[in-house]
Design a protein around this motif. Structure first.
Motif, mmCIF file in Angstrom:
data_model
loop_
_atom_site.group_PDB
_atom_site.id
_atom_site.type_symbol
_atom_site.label_atom_id
_atom_site.label_comp_id
_atom_site.label_asym_id
_atom_site.label_seq_id
_atom_site.Cartn_x
_atom_site.Cartn_y
_atom_site.Cartn_z
ATOM 1 N N HIS A 139 0.599 -1.007 0.029
ATOM 2 C CA HIS A 139 0.012 -0.335 -0.281
ATOM 3 C C HIS A 139 0.803 1.229 -0.083
ATOM 4 O O HIS A 139 0.363 2.470 0.064
ATOM 5 C CB HIS A 139 -1.016 -0.191 1.459
ATOM 6 N N CYS A 140 2.374 1.151 -0.357
ATOM 7 C CA CYS A 140 2.677 1.993 -0.330
ATOM 8 C C CYS A 140 3.413 3.327 -1.468
ATOM 9 O O CYS A 140 3.177 4.298 -0.838
ATOM 10 C CB CYS A 140 4.798 1.760 -0.168
ATOM 11 N N HIS A 141 2.145 2.897 -2.593
ATOM 12 C CA HIS A 141 2.599 3.192 -3.643
ATOM 13 C C HIS A 141 0.983 3.029 -4.772
ATOM 14 O O HIS A 141 1.256 2.137 -4.369
ATOM 15 C CB HIS A 141 3.526 4.208 -4.004
ATOM 16 N N PRO A 142 0.192 3.760 -5.066
ATOM 17 C CA PRO A 142 -0.975 2.839 -6.062
ATOM 18 C C PRO A 142 -0.314 2.371 -7.084
ATOM 19 O O PRO A 142 -0.645 1.144 -7.973
ATOM 20 C CB PRO A 142 -1.619 4.243 -6.693
ATOM 21 N N ARG A 143 1.009 2.746 -7.971
ATOM 22 C CA ARG A 143 1.579 1.963 -9.163
ATOM 23 C C ARG A 143 2.439 1.252 -8.304
ATOM 24 O O ARG A 143 3.456 0.332 -9.109
ATOM 25 C CB ARG A 143 2.274 2.611 -9.575
ATOM 26 N N VAL A 144 2.682 0.480 -6.971
ATOM 27 C CA VAL A 144 2.979 -1.062 -6.202
ATOM 28 C C VAL A 144 2.292 -1.850 -6.697
ATOM 29 O O VAL A 144 1.125 -2.155 -5.886
ATOM 30 C CB VAL A 144 4.189 -0.575 -5.154
ATOM 31 N N GLY A 145 3.515 -3.082 -6.603
ATOM 32 C CA GLY A 145 3.398 -4.780 -6.707
ATOM 33 C C GLY A 145 4.445 -4.681 -5.611
ATOM 34 O O GLY A 145 4.371 -5.299 -6.214
ATOM 35 N N ALA A 146 3.386 -5.583 -4.793
ATOM 36 C CA ALA A 146 4.502 -6.010 -3.188
ATOM 37 C C ALA A 146 4.012 -7.837 -3.863
ATOM 38 O O ALA A 146 3.112 -8.851 -3.750
ATOM 39 C CB ALA A 146 3.619 -5.975 -2.375
ATOM 40 N N VAL A 147 5.698 -8.481 -4.076
ATOM 41 C CA VAL A 147 5.694 -10.057 -4.577
ATOM 42 C C VAL A 147 6.349 -10.305 -2.899
ATOM 43 O O VAL A 147 7.988 -9.420 -2.314
ATOM 44 C CB VAL A 147 6.308 -9.914 -5.085
ATOM 45 N N VAL A 148 6.261 -11.440 -2.396
ATOM 46 C CA VAL A 148 7.169 -11.828 -1.038
ATOM 47 C C VAL A 148 7.985 -12.954 -2.295
ATOM 48 O O VAL A 148 7.341 -13.823 -2.412
ATOM 49 C CB VAL A 148 6.118 -12.524 -0.022
ATOM 50 N N ALA A 149 8.923 -12.544 -2.213
ATOM 51 C CA ALA A 149 10.010 -13.512 -2.939
ATOM 52 C C ALA A 149 11.539 -13.688 -1.946
ATOM 53 O O ALA A 149 11.405 -12.535 -1.194
ATOM 54 C CB ALA A 149 10.062 -13.559 -4.337
ATOM 55 N N ASP A 150 12.467 -14.847 -1.862
ATOM 56 C CA ASP A 150 13.624 -14.795 -1.444
ATOM 57 C C ASP A 150 14.380 -14.332 -2.325
ATOM 58 O O ASP A 150 14.565 -14.493 -3.015
ATOM 59 C CB ASP A 150 13.739 -16.085 -0.688
ATOM 60 N N ALA A 151 14.975 -13.244 -1.960
ATOM 61 C CA ALA A 151 16.495 -12.526 -3.118
ATOM 62 C C ALA A 151 16.969 -13.423 -3.087
ATOM 63 O O ALA A 151 17.902 -13.356 -4.373
ATOM 64 C CB ALA A 151 16.698 -11.134 -2.531
ATOM 65 N N TRP A 152 17.312 -14.222 -2.677
ATOM 66 C CA TRP A 152 18.482 -15.050 -3.076
ATOM 67 C C TRP A 152 18.072 -17.158 -4.283
ATOM 68 O O TRP A 152 18.819 -17.584 -4.160
ATOM 69 C CB TRP A 152 19.605 -16.358 -2.234
ATOM 70 N N ALA A 153 16.809 -16.727 -4.164
ATOM 71 C CA ALA A 153 16.490 -17.716 -5.287
ATOM 72 C C ALA A 153 16.236 -16.911 -6.284
ATOM 73 O O ALA A 153 16.474 -15.781 -6.458
ATOM 74 C CB ALA A 153 15.005 -18.039 -4.707
ATOM 75 N N GLN A 154 15.274 -17.453 -7.064
ATOM 76 C CA GLN A 154 15.624 -17.458 -8.845
ATOM 77 C C GLN A 154 14.581 -16.734 -8.051
ATOM 78 O O GLN A 154 13.347 -16.554 -7.987
ATOM 79 C CB GLN A 154 15.077 -18.228 -10.005
ATOM 80 N N LEU A 155 14.434 -14.838 -8.917
ATOM 81 C CA LEU A 155 13.735 -14.456 -8.502
ATOM 82 C C LEU A 155 12.167 -14.240 -9.567
ATOM 83 O O LEU A 155 11.807 -14.667 -10.755
ATOM 84 C CB LEU A 155 13.811 -12.432 -9.325
ATOM 85 N N PRO A 156 10.708 -14.389 -8.967
ATOM 86 C CA PRO A 156 9.215 -14.232 -10.225
ATOM 87 C C PRO A 156 9.728 -13.865 -11.162
ATOM 88 O O PRO A 156 8.214 -12.184 -10.838
ATOM 89 C CB PRO A 156 8.998 -14.375 -8.735
ATOM 90 N N LEU A 157 10.077 -13.387 -11.783
ATOM 91 C CA LEU A 157 9.828 -11.757 -12.929
ATOM 92 C C LEU A 157 10.542 -12.218 -13.998
ATOM 93 O O LEU A 157 11.744 -13.437 -14.243
ATOM 94 C CB LEU A 157 10.638 -10.965 -12.509
#
Ligand SMILES: C[S@@+](CC[C@H](N)C(=O)[O-])C[C@H]1O[C@@H](n2cnc3c(N)ncnc32)[C@H](O)[C@@H]1O
Length: 292
Positions: A139-157
């Motif tokens: 909810h920090c900005h209307p154009r943000v999508g928040a994803v819970v993921a581990d930075a040390w694993a493959q990113l979900p992108l």
């Protein structure tokens, strides 16, 4: 919102595209794998191994919110946004070209929301492994999508999906950053350096940032990322009262080894207000091409 960024998301492991389903209640892949959207507005996207880290706990996140909301790191946030603009300029990306910004270890979204505000057409992917952080990030900005993921694993992108990656005081996964950056994209890193919080180190018994940190950071990234320029040191004085000092210490792991009662007594023994040095380096990297 997640609808703004779903086009760049992908399943970990095989990078299948994801799309909105169940009237916006989940993201699904073509093979039927489904990722429910939490009622707080974030989605958790992890591979079969799940999340191996918990990240910052609720207490650290609320200390971070308290500290940042007092504006003590305004100079840092301005510097990160300026570097994001420089990165977009170098890549020849106009503000109205709807650039995709990614922040890894985004916490409460302080840096990402500031950059999004200054780039009207942009959208932001905020990744953090901490659930309390993700609830705020969503909810920090209307154009943000928040994803819970581990930075040390493959990113979900998806591959080549992001214009600029920003990382402020958070984990850096150089190989994944190089994979998800669009050609010409850059990584902006803000990291503390020796001398940060200098005046608090001795009275509170917390250790300084280790010497040689920047050289190691550049070296560790070097197989995948190449620095664009010399690191820029940003140093400024902060006037902190005891509450701000407690929040600063509470938002980082630097005082974990000290019993909270002892730490509380040490903070109470400090002057009402102190001038404390903030010191960090800002670096920009490009993905290493075959030639360099
Ligand atoms: C020092 S905080 C910085 C937060 C934010 N960038 C800021 O400066 O306000 C580090 C952040 O990285 C997150 N983090 C730690 N390990 C992580 C991991 N493996 N994957 C994703 N996020 C992680 C923590 O939960 C925390 O929010």
């Amino acid at each position: 919102m997640l609808t703004d960024i779903v086009d760049v998301l992908a399943t970990p492991g095989d990078f299948q595209p994801l799309s909105m389903a169940d009237d916006g209640l989940s993201l699904v892949a073509a093979d039927g794998r489904s990722f429910p959207i939490n009622e707080s507005g974030y989605v958790t996207i992890a591979g079969a191994e799940g999340l191996r880290y918990q990240g910052d706990d609720a207490e650290m996140i609320s200390a971070r919110e308290a500290f940042l909301s007092r504006g003590h790191y305004a100079t840092f946030v301005e510097a990160v946004t300026a570097a994001v603009h420089d990165a977009l300029d170098d890549a020849g990306v106009d503000d109205d070209a709807s650039p995709v910004l990614l922040e890894v270890g985004a916490g409460t979204g302080y840096y990402l929301s500031h950059s999004l505000d200054s780039i009207p057409g942009s959208t932001g992917v905020g990744i953090d492994v901490s659930l309390p952080a993700a609830s705020i990030l969503a909810h920090c900005h209307p154009r943000v999508g928040a994803v819970v993921a581990d930075a040390w694993a493959q990113l979900p992108l998806k591959d080549n999906s992001v214009d600029v990656i920003a990382v402020a005081f958070a984990p850096r996964n150089a190989s994944e950053f190089a994979r998800v950056l669009k050609p010409g994209g850059q990584v902006v890193v803000l990291t503390d350096v020796p001398g940060h919080l200098l005046e608090l180190r001795e009275p509170l018994g917390i250790t300084d940032v280790e010497e040689g940190k920047l050289e190691r950071l550049i070296d560790q990234a070097s197989s995948h990322l190449t620095p664009i320029a010399e690191p820029e040191i940003i140093e400024f004085p902060m006037t902190l009262d005891q509450q701000s000092i407690a929040a600063q210490i509470g938002m980082s792991p630097s005082a974990r080894h000290i019993h909270p009662d002892v730490l509380g007594r040490r903070i109470a023994a400090l002057p009402d207000h102190m001038t404390v040095t903030a010191r960090a380096a800002i670096l920009r990297f490009a993905a290493r091409s075959e030639e360099n």
